[in-house]
Design a protein around this motif. Structure first.
Motif, PDB file in Angstrom:
ATOM      1  N   GLU A 203      -8.184  -0.580   9.809  1.00  0.00           N
ATOM      2  CA  GLU A 203      -7.353  -1.779   9.805  1.00  0.00           C
ATOM      3  C   GLU A 203      -6.578  -1.915   8.494  1.00  0.00           C
ATOM      4  OE1 GLU A 203      -9.718  -5.174  10.656  1.00  0.00           O
ATOM      5  OE2 GLU A 203     -10.319  -4.484  12.664  1.00  0.00           O
ATOM      6  N   HIS A 204      -7.189  -1.485   7.406  1.00  0.00           N
ATOM      7  CA  HIS A 204      -6.521  -1.546   6.104  1.00  0.00           C
ATOM      8  C   HIS A 204      -5.478  -0.438   5.937  1.00  0.00           C
ATOM      9  CE1 HIS A 204      -8.941  -4.631   4.004  1.00  0.00           C
ATOM     10  NE2 HIS A 204      -9.948  -4.206   4.766  1.00  0.00           N
ATOM     11  N   LEU A 205      -5.606   0.626   6.705  1.00  0.00           N
ATOM     12  CA  LEU A 205      -4.746   1.797   6.520  1.00  0.00           C
ATOM     13  C   LEU A 205      -3.556   1.852   7.469  1.00  0.00           C
ATOM     14  CD1 LEU A 205      -7.498   4.576   6.159  1.00  0.00           C
ATOM     15  CD2 LEU A 205      -6.394   3.272   4.335  1.00  0.00           C
ATOM     16  N   VAL A 206      -3.654   1.235   8.619  1.00  0.00           N
ATOM     17  CA  VAL A 206      -2.641   1.400   9.659  1.00  0.00           C
ATOM     18  C   VAL A 206      -1.259   0.977   9.173  1.00  0.00           C
ATOM     19  CG1 VAL A 206      -3.040  -0.888  10.695  1.00  0.00           C
ATOM     20  CG2 VAL A 206      -2.158   0.990  12.112  1.00  0.00           C
ATOM     21  N   ASP A 207      -0.277   1.815   9.458  1.00  0.00           N
ATOM     22  CA  ASP A 207       1.137   1.572   9.142  1.00  0.00           C
ATOM     23  C   ASP A 207       1.410   1.428   7.654  1.00  0.00           C
ATOM     24  OD1 ASP A 207       1.792   1.686  11.833  1.00  0.00           O
ATOM     25  OD2 ASP A 207       1.556  -0.471  12.129  1.00  0.00           O
ATOM     26  N   ARG A 208       0.565   2.009   6.818  1.00  0.00           N
ATOM     27  CA  ARG A 208       0.779   1.975   5.380  1.00  0.00           C
ATOM     28  C   ARG A 208       0.629   3.395   4.816  1.00  0.00           C
ATOM     29  NH1 ARG A 208      -2.168  -2.735   2.241  1.00  0.00           N
ATOM     30  NH2 ARG A 208      -0.135  -2.838   1.237  1.00  0.00           N
ATOM     31  N   ILE A 209       1.151   3.602   3.609  1.00  0.00           N
ATOM     32  CA  ILE A 209       0.924   4.848   2.896  1.00  0.00           C
ATOM     33  C   ILE A 209      -0.158   4.577   1.862  1.00  0.00           C
ATOM     34  CG2 ILE A 209       1.913   6.625   1.407  1.00  0.00           C
ATOM     35  CD1 ILE A 209       4.604   6.112   2.655  1.00  0.00           C
ATOM     36  N   SER A 210      -1.321   5.189   2.057  1.00  0.00           N
ATOM     37  CA  SER A 210      -2.484   4.914   1.217  1.00  0.00           C
ATOM     38  C   SER A 210      -2.906   6.179   0.483  1.00  0.00           C
ATOM     39  CB  SER A 210      -3.650   4.401   2.064  1.00  0.00           C
ATOM     40  OG  SER A 210      -3.270   3.254   2.808  1.00  0.00           O
ATOM     41  N   VAL A 211      -3.200   6.037  -0.809  1.00  0.00           N
ATOM     42  CA  VAL A 211      -3.672   7.150  -1.626  1.00  0.00           C
ATOM     43  C   VAL A 211      -5.181   7.047  -1.770  1.00  0.00           C
ATOM     44  CG1 VAL A 211      -3.371   8.406  -3.775  1.00  0.00           C
ATOM     45  CG2 VAL A 211      -1.538   6.942  -2.935  1.00  0.00           C
ATOM     46  N   LEU A 212      -5.899   8.104  -1.413  1.00  0.00           N
ATOM     47  CA  LEU A 212      -7.354   8.135  -1.572  1.00  0.00           C
ATOM     48  C   LEU A 212      -7.690   8.862  -2.862  1.00  0.00           C
ATOM     49  CD1 LEU A 212      -7.097   7.381   1.454  1.00  0.00           C
ATOM     50  CD2 LEU A 212      -9.156   8.732   1.869  1.00  0.00           C
TER      51      LEU A 212
END
Length: 338
Positions: A203-212
């Motif tokens: 839910e936090h990641l959907v449709d976003r660009i996230s760096v792990l």
């Protein structure tokens, strides 16, 4: 026989290599195609390009991977995963073809770090155009490293992107202590374990660009493989003697999520230098403490004697652990121990 006399008209001067008039006008490359940098490897950039043609594994219909090199006209300008670029040349994506990156579009954000705290402020871009930084840390094996988490939060604050704590291996230890430590900062968090549900994280990641980002051994690659089934990121066990993990990811790579959005997996880090970030920015990343610096004397380093933050904490406005963490960061930037 009369000897010939020579004058300056008989002398030929061969023009030098630098005699051509130089211009700062560069080609506009209106016909360049747009690309999204998904991987970087030894001066070669893999770019995702939309257009006609069949999709490859992990790609949607009409998308293709184009390998490119940086055009000389870009000079020393760095290109990182997440950059939006313009490409010319052979952009077919066929094997053994090579395009050229002639332009890097304006970045919405840039996540940076220094090699270490004595790096003379030389910043090293990690990822461009990210929306949030997902700080992956294990609750045990290896144990949490609050100082590293603090550094990453400061880097996210400097980049003006959101932060998310992802606490792994909750089957080995409870999250209560680490959650309580960051409660004053109101940093959102999710708790996961191997084989458990990842719905809240998605839910936090959907449709976003996230760096792990996380240090080695925290289970980041295992997490990526669960989020993107065909990612095939290598995983390794934590060393039983040193308590550290081995670097299994050697370079950053962008992976599309099945639900929409992207995650950018980065190599495990053992240090996260902040030499490129000012003292003011570091303090501003601790909103529970920044108001207390108003009463500090001019030129205060916030490292000890004379600092108003001690009185601020004693008055109950902030937690002593947060002040200790801030001072560790500031001391490390000065090359000292807190």
């Amino acid at each position: 026989m009369r000897r010939r006399e020579y004058d300056e008209d008989d002398v030929r001067v061969r023009p030098g290599r630098g005699s051509r008039p130089r211009t700062r006008i560069r080609p506009a490359h209106e016909s360049a195609v747009e690309g999204f940098v998904v991987a970087v490897d030894r001066g070669r950039y893999t770019c995702l390009v939309s257009g006609d043609g069949g999709g490859r594994r992990g790609r949607r219909q009409g998308e293709r991977d184009v390998v490119a090199m940086k055009a000389r006209e870009l000079g020393r300008k760095g290109i990182v995963v997440g950059d939006r670029v313009a490409l010319v040349g052979d952009t077919s994506g066929n094997p053994d073809t090579l395009a050229r990156i002639v332009r890097v579009e304006e970045r919405r954000s840039i996540l940076r770090r220094s090699a270490d705290d004595t790096d003379d402020g030389v910043e090293r871009p990690i990822v461009a155009n990210a929306d949030q930084l997902v700080i992956v840390t294990a609750l045990a094996d290896p144990p949490p490293r609050p100082r590293m988490i603090d550094r990453m939060l400061v880097a996210a604050f400097d980049a003006e992107i959101d932060s998310l704590l992802c606490l792994t291996k909750s089957d080995l230890a409870p999250p209560d202590e680490i959650v309580a430590l960051y409660a004053p900062l109101e940093v959102p968090y999710v708790v996961v374990h191997k084989g458990g549900s990842l719905d809240e994280l998605r839910e936090h990641l959907v449709d976003r660009i996230s760096v792990l980002v996380g240090h080695s051994g925290v289970g980041k690659s295992t997490l990526v493989n669960a989020l993107v089934p065909d990612a095939n990121r290598a995983v390794a066990q934590v060393n039983a003697v040193t308590g550290r993990g081995r670097h299994t990811s050697t370079s950053a790579v962008a992976l599309r999520l099945p639900e929409g959005g992207w995650i950018i997996d980065t190599p495990g880090v053992r240090s996260f230098g902040l030499a490129h970030i000012s003292t003011e920015t570091v303090v501003a990343a601790f909103p529970d403490l920044v108001e207390g610096t108003v009463e500090c004397p001019k030129g205060c380093t916030h490292l000890g004697e004379g600092c108003a933050l001690d009185a601020w904490v004693e008055a109950g406005h902030a937690d002593r652990a947060r002040l200790d963490s801030l001072r560790r960061l500031l001391a490390s930037r000065e090359g000292a121990e807190a």
